[in-house]
Design an enzyme around this catalytic site. Structure first.
Site, PDB file in Angstrom:
ATOM      1  N   THR A  40       0.887  -2.863  -9.459  1.00 16.06           N
ATOM      2  CA  THR A  40       0.696  -4.268  -9.081  1.00 16.06           C
ATOM      3  C   THR A  40      -0.544  -4.439  -8.217  1.00 16.06           C
ATOM      4  O   THR A  40      -1.036  -5.553  -8.054  1.00 16.06           O
ATOM      5  CB  THR A  40       1.915  -4.788  -8.287  1.00 16.06           C
ATOM      6  OG1 THR A  40       2.202  -3.861  -7.236  1.00 16.06           O
ATOM      7  CG2 THR A  40       3.141  -4.920  -9.176  1.00 16.06           C
ATOM      8  N   ASP A  41      -1.078  -3.336  -7.675  1.00 18.88           N
ATOM      9  CA  ASP A  41      -2.131  -3.486  -6.667  1.00 18.88           C
ATOM     10  C   ASP A  41      -3.452  -3.938  -7.261  1.00 18.88           C
ATOM     11  O   ASP A  41      -4.287  -4.500  -6.559  1.00 18.88           O
ATOM     12  CB  ASP A  41      -2.310  -2.220  -5.827  1.00 18.88           C
ATOM     13  CG  ASP A  41      -2.718  -0.992  -6.613  1.00 18.88           C
ATOM     14  OD1 ASP A  41      -2.540  -0.976  -7.846  1.00 18.88           O
ATOM     15  OD2 ASP A  41      -3.211  -0.041  -5.993  1.00 18.88           O
ATOM     16  N   SER A 130       0.528  15.735  -7.597  1.00 18.35           N
ATOM     17  CA  SER A 130       1.912  15.275  -7.457  1.00 18.35           C
ATOM     18  C   SER A 130       2.040  13.758  -7.481  1.00 18.35           C
ATOM     19  O   SER A 130       3.143  13.229  -7.549  1.00 18.35           O
ATOM     20  CB  SER A 130       2.498  15.805  -6.143  1.00 18.35           C
ATOM     21  OG  SER A 130       1.772  15.294  -5.036  1.00 18.35           O
ATOM     22  N   SER A 133      -1.016  10.905  -3.639  1.00 13.62           N
ATOM     23  CA  SER A 133      -2.307  10.404  -3.153  1.00 13.62           C
ATOM     24  C   SER A 133      -3.113  11.403  -2.347  1.00 13.62           C
ATOM     25  O   SER A 133      -3.631  11.094  -1.274  1.00 13.62           O
ATOM     26  CB  SER A 133      -2.131   9.111  -2.346  1.00 13.62           C
ATOM     27  OG  SER A 133      -1.744   8.083  -3.191  1.00 13.62           O
ATOM     28  N   ASP A 179      -3.291   3.016  -2.393  1.00 15.71           N
ATOM     29  CA  ASP A 179      -3.217   4.373  -1.875  1.00 15.71           C
ATOM     30  C   ASP A 179      -4.066   4.531  -0.615  1.00 15.71           C
ATOM     31  O   ASP A 179      -3.631   5.088   0.389  1.00 15.71           O
ATOM     32  CB  ASP A 179      -3.676   5.380  -2.935  1.00 15.71           C
ATOM     33  CG  ASP A 179      -2.754   5.400  -4.145  1.00 15.71           C
ATOM     34  OD1 ASP A 179      -1.683   4.760  -4.087  1.00 15.71           O
ATOM     35  OD2 ASP A 179      -3.114   6.054  -5.143  1.00 15.71           O
TER      36      ASP A 179
END
Length: 393
Positions: A40-41, A130, A133, A179
């Protein structure tokens, strides 16, 4: 390893590599996990990440020339990688150094020029690939270090923007702001309710009485640059362009579910329509989830997490078989409040809310099923929510 031990070992390695002449500074920036609000960012919606107590540690000392030297304790086989302030371009063989170089380049483009080179040694305790970030953590710790070392006048919000800009334009990944913002603006025991349309934000206390946040690593490494991440962004944009022909909006985050359903036929491509549906519904789920958390309604929060995973699996198609197995198995374990894939997708981790008394059974069940179906043993991290970047030494 404890933080003090990490700092001591990093300084010891730094001095071994570069000599012990002159003081060494050590900085830290955290990784993040996103509780809900995925993809959504960059669609003008809300996200709800929190910074972690794991992240990237950077030891640094200024040089008298314009040389840059990089070393990572996580990639010892690469040795010391040399470059120059006069040659800030991404290199195929630059490996991880393209991220800090990109930040130096972005500072330079804003008129904040480093007058001397740097010796840098790095250690990260975020598992590589992973989806927690590590790249944003590396960008933010670099930016914070530059601010401190050269006296640049930048805020932590600026660091997030610069980190995103460098990843978009130097490293070629069209990521959103989440992030970097989570890493730069982290606050212990709080998640960040961020409206990515205007970067307004509030801190929401995370008081999980009787429950833990458990991150499960599928061990499927993801890479946002080489994955279909940029494709998803383009498909979402197509949905927006089509909708803007029939409704006055700036971003997909401007729509409610009802408005989307009323106008969705304007999106002619079925793939773009599915991507648009996820962006709209996920944004509304995030808003509802934060309200549920504020009301101490963990059950509703968990249901919204589960619905988020289904949407990422079916509409946005950024999950993968392994993360589906982890999430869907978790849903069947008594005491699991909610579970979903987190991060950019195509691998990485799931995030789960698990009642304290169920954590061990959760780990045992997921391990058994994952070994049976995938042939691997997943890794588990019961995570703590930490602060943003800081100087440690």
């Amino acid at each position: 390893m404890q933080e003090k031990q990490i700092v001591e070992q990093l300084i010891e390695k730094f001095n071994e590599l570069y000599g012990a002449e002159g003081p060494v500074s050590v900085y830290f920036a955290p990784g993040r996990v996103n509780l809900i609000g995925e993809h959504t960012d960059y669609n003008g919606g809300h996200v709800f990440p929190c910074a972690l107590t794991i992240g990237t540690y950077m030891a640094v000392r200024k040089r008298s020339d314009r040389k840059l030297r990089f070393y990572s304790m996580n990639f010892e086989g690469l040795g010391v990688i040399e470059d120059s302030l006069d040659n800030l371009t991404p290199k195929d063989n630059g490996e991880w150094t393209n991220y800090p170089k990109g930040v130096i380049w972005a500072f330079d483009g804003r008129g904040m020029k480093c007058d001397t080179g740097l010796d840098i040694a790095l250690y990260g305790n975020i598992p590589n690939g992973s989806g927690l970030s590590s790249s944003a953590s590396l960008e933010v710790v670099t930016g914070y270090m530059l601010k401190e070392q050269y006296g640049f006048d930048v805020t932590n919000v600026d660091l997030a923007k610069i980190g995103q800009y460098s990843e978009n334009n130097f490293n070629g990944c069209n990521c959103g702001i989440m992030d970097q913002f989570a890493s730069a603006m982290g606050k212990a025991d709080h998640a960040i309710f961020l409206d990515t349309a205007d970067l307004s934000y509030t801190y929401a206390p995370i008081q999980l009485d009787g429950a833990k946040i458990v991150v499960t690593n599928s061990l499927v490494k993801h890479s946002l640059v080489t994955s279909a991440y940029n494709d998803r962004r383009n498909e979402s944009h197509q949905a927006l362009v089509d909708l803007q022909k029939v409704v006055d909006i700036k971003t997909l985050g401007d729509l409610t579910e009802e408005q989307f359903e009323a106008h969705k036929d304007a999106i002619t491509d079925p793939v773009a329509r599915a991507r648009g549906k996820h962006a709209v519904y996920e944004n509304q789920r995030t808003i509802k989830a934060v309200a549920a958390l504020e009301a101490n309604d963990l059950e509703t929060f968990g249901k919204l997490m589960n619905a988020s995973h289904v949407s990422l699996r079916d509409d946005y198609e950024t999950s993968c078989e392994e993360c589906d197995i982890l999430a869907e198995t978790a849903w069947e374990v008594p005491g699991v409040i909610g579970s979903r894939i987190t991060g950019g997708g195509f691998g990485g981790c799931t995030v789960s809310l698990v009642k304290d008394e169920a954590v061990e059974n959760f780990k045992e069940t997921l391990t058994r099923v994952y070994q049976e179906k995938v042939g691997k043993t997943p890794e588990f991290y019961v995570v703590s929510i930490g602060n943003g970047p800081e100087k440690l030494a």
